[in-house]
Design an enzyme around this catalytic site. Sequence first.
Site, PDB file in Angstrom:
ATOM      1  N   LYS A  81     -25.371  21.159 -47.491  1.00 46.53           N
ATOM      2  CA  LYS A  81     -25.462  21.364 -46.286  1.00 46.53           C
ATOM      3  C   LYS A  81     -25.513  20.953 -44.919  1.00 46.53           C
ATOM      4  O   LYS A  81     -26.125  21.405 -44.065  1.00 46.53           O
ATOM      5  CB  LYS A  81     -27.624  20.566 -46.981  1.00 46.53           C
ATOM      6  CG  LYS A  81     -28.587  20.596 -44.853  1.00 46.53           C
ATOM      7  CD  LYS A  81     -30.143  20.129 -45.189  1.00 46.53           C
ATOM      8  CE  LYS A  81     -30.475  20.649 -44.152  1.00 46.53           C
ATOM      9  NZ  LYS A  81     -31.968  19.886 -44.170  1.00 46.53           N
ATOM     10  N   GLU A 139     -28.562  17.068 -47.621  1.00 48.58           N
ATOM     11  CA  GLU A 139     -29.833  16.780 -48.571  1.00 48.58           C
ATOM     12  C   GLU A 139     -29.374  18.217 -49.347  1.00 48.58           C
ATOM     13  O   GLU A 139     -31.125  18.406 -49.879  1.00 48.58           O
ATOM     14  CB  GLU A 139     -31.208  16.914 -47.009  1.00 48.58           C
ATOM     15  CG  GLU A 139     -30.948  15.620 -46.012  1.00 48.58           C
ATOM     16  CD  GLU A 139     -31.795  15.937 -45.585  1.00 48.58           C
ATOM     17  OE1 GLU A 139     -31.999  14.787 -44.513  1.00 48.58           O
ATOM     18  OE2 GLU A 139     -32.364  16.389 -45.142  1.00 48.58           O
TER      19      GLU A 139
END
Length: 986
Positions: free
Chosen positions: A592, A480
């Site tokens: 991430k 993300e």
Amino acid sequence: MDKQGNYRDFIYQDWILTETQFHPNQLQSRETIFTIGNGYLGTRGSFEEGYMGALPATFIHGVYDEVPVVYTELVNCPDWLPLVVTINGDRFRLDRGEILNYSRQLDVSQGLLTRSVRWRSPQGSTIDLHFERFASIADRHVLGQRCQVTPLDFDGLIEIQASINGYPENPGFNHWEYLEQDKTDRGIWLHRRTRNSRIDIGLAANLTISGAEASLQVYSAPGYPTLSATFMATANQTVTAEKVVTIFTSREVSAPEQAAREKLVVLPNYETLLLEQQQAWAKIWQKSDIIIEGDVTAAFAVRYNLFQLLIAAPLDDDKVSIPAKTLSGFGYHGHIFWDTEIFILPFFIYTQPELARNLLSYRYHTLNGARRKAAHDGYKGAMYAWESADTGDEVTPRWALPNDPYGEDVRIWCRDREIHISADIAYAIWFYWQATGDDEWMRDCGAEIVLDTAIFWGSRVEFNPKYERYEIRGVIGADEYHEFVHNNTFTNRLVQWHLERAIKIYDWLKATFPEKAQELEDKLHLGTKQRSRWQDIIANIWLLQDSATGTIEQYEGFFKLEDIDLNEYEPRTRSMQAILGIEGANKRQVLKQPDVLMLLYLMRQSGESPYDAKTLQVNWDYYAPRTDITYGSSLGPAIHAILASDLGKSAAAYERFMQAAMVDLEDVRGNNNDGIHGASAGGIWQTVIFGFGGIQMTENGPVAHPQLPPNWTRLKFQLHWRGKWHEFDLRSQMEAEEQGAGSRGESFSSVVPESQLHNKVTTAAEIRGVIFDLDGVLTDTAEYHYRAWQRLADEEGIPFNREDNEALRGVSRRESLMLIVKNRPYTESQLQEMMERKNNYYVESIQNITPKDLLPGAIALLEELRQAGIKIAIGSASKNAHTVVEKLGIADQVDAIADGYSVQKPKPAPDLFLFAAHELGLPANQCIVVEDAAAGIEAGLAAGMWTVGLGPVERVGAAHVVLPSLAGITWAELKAKLNNLVTPKQ
């Protein structure tokens, strides 16, 4: 036997977490850690007497209510915990007086939270207080509390007040309207209702005092009914107060306040309720427990995380699911993510499938919400929300407030772009079905989900005419940090996989339940046109992998981003996005959480493209160093642990496993005040079972290829597969050698490396089992295989003859196909389709097999072995072995069948024959392998078994005994030949 290991003020035992000091600055974090629950509700570990800055909360599945900005949230329900002790006018609180001794324990074996405090009041009176509480898992509408008080140096007046707090709040919002309350012969009750969703809740409570004469009074402050017991206590006299609470909502009954009152009247005493709690938990742990020896901290941490999943799992409700923060905190507002299907669900699939069915049924009941989202965004079919609640509609907040009061609001793009969740749900459904064989649920629920979400993908993909390929643009993948990308490989491959399964399920439904298939065709407007489009997408969707190196590009253009060395930012205590900013992270090759590696993990279970050893290694080397594994996402460490284990990186695997295992117990990320990291808890189970246990699922059940951490001496667990339990008792090599132990139970697993499996075989007189290959040994289905391959080759325009077919002897279907197509440029989906097509041709032809197709000498030898008490197994790479054995009429002669579904590694690996020996209940060195292929002989030798080769010496000459065929061979003659060998070949 309890074993101990310390972490700061925590003591970890086999089943018990002990906190030895109270730290006010860790109050909310510890409230999360000491959460209890029962699958209906969860209650944070707040103190009975309260504390400034505490976040007390009880969450009940499905009790949502609307709220500004975040659409809807799980509601903080009336607090059943208040239990206040006053000593000679001094109210007991930990922020008053003096704490002389403190201990708090969570016993996960019985779901019991206790706390013991020696406290000196402001007036100088010293008292021992012992609190305990449980949320009954035997009766989910019952809650129990006990408080024992023992004055140490005074005689005096003690008052105990037991209340229900009807004024709970979510941060910044009160969801409850006051309705009514009153007292009864047995206690008090409260009735409230949510403001918007109009869900009623009813609670009733009583209070029993023993050890002293007490007067009981009722106070009815609006919204805060209270029972008060006052008594005179003397030094060293223990007085016990027991509070029992019942709780219902209008989701279960029409009049919850009445149901709560009525249940309270008929309940047994506290001790009986506690005993029922202990017995119910014992049954649950019998299915779910994992035993780890040699590592006390890991042993407790695993049980603790499983406990947190178990208390969040809805046994009696299939219209709710497990929120990302379980039922333990306000984080993510109680919303449901992909966390449940991908990370949490496998634990329940393989230990308590009825719970897994409930969790998946939630997606069926919210399918209309997914349809509304698809229609709103201009697509067909069903598009699941990134975050959902009770209806399935999208409830991801559109905006997030900044930490800086002068900063701008932050747009949350996941609701619009993180669309892979629809494929994630299909993935979970498929593996639930494979593990359970639950055709009824697949017919009634699962098929509709998979097919309607496949229709969505058909409308979401875009065709690029320039390159004649399908693309998916404008998405967020698993990673993300990159919020607007095109052709994310994780998403594209999962869509391809989803459509492949949709076709299989569609075809299965038409063949098995034609009326249901017709119903869904009419409802979803399905037909050959839709199916054809899916096939076209499968064949032509763009996957960004370099065929030469195996390197996968995370998305189109990722390799052009600015590279990054995360070591340059160490030491740090923040995520890379917090350091670089949203745009800074977006422009760099920093992740991430695993994205390409997450894809490889998901394809790992079925061994499908792009998962293979080479691809894993090259992509691990590229992406693992670029992943913010410490402060990015809590979903990453467990996945990295499993893949590192696959790569033989035991130190890295264990480090990542412990990072995940302790994420809440040690508040590794500094945010567990928001609630338990539910996905990480599920990932921990997967790491232990699939990573360290090396479990692979085959058609015949789970098989272990263990790779235990160096300090683990034993790993024991059991798995449920298609109605049958399989127990694994895995030991380290040293432990196994010392105890002469191996895996025990109903499913094969090895506890020593394959290099250690070349045990010296026993004498022929001690042989107790014979394992026969099928093709070329007992029957000649090689001709059927040849005809099927020939038909396929002809259709594809590939030269193929009988001489070419000889190279396929003893080789798996995939390897055979690769030998046939050589270097021709086929995609993975095309290869899969060709293997399936060839198998269909083969299955079609073997329907004509009869006992007449047994080779000469086969039946006579089988009957002789039977009479001699020798066990018989089939060890065939064919996935159709069961069908062939039945057609040959020898099923009653065979004790076990190991086929192409039984193990992951084909011949010449020894796994298939070791599996067969295990199914016979025999050690490898008491078995003979009868084979006609060089790969089979090599596998038998690697397993440490006697080997008999049938055919020419140039093919099977490595065998201990070589015969032209079984014609005329007797058991006595075969034993004599083996006994003539002075030293078996190794």
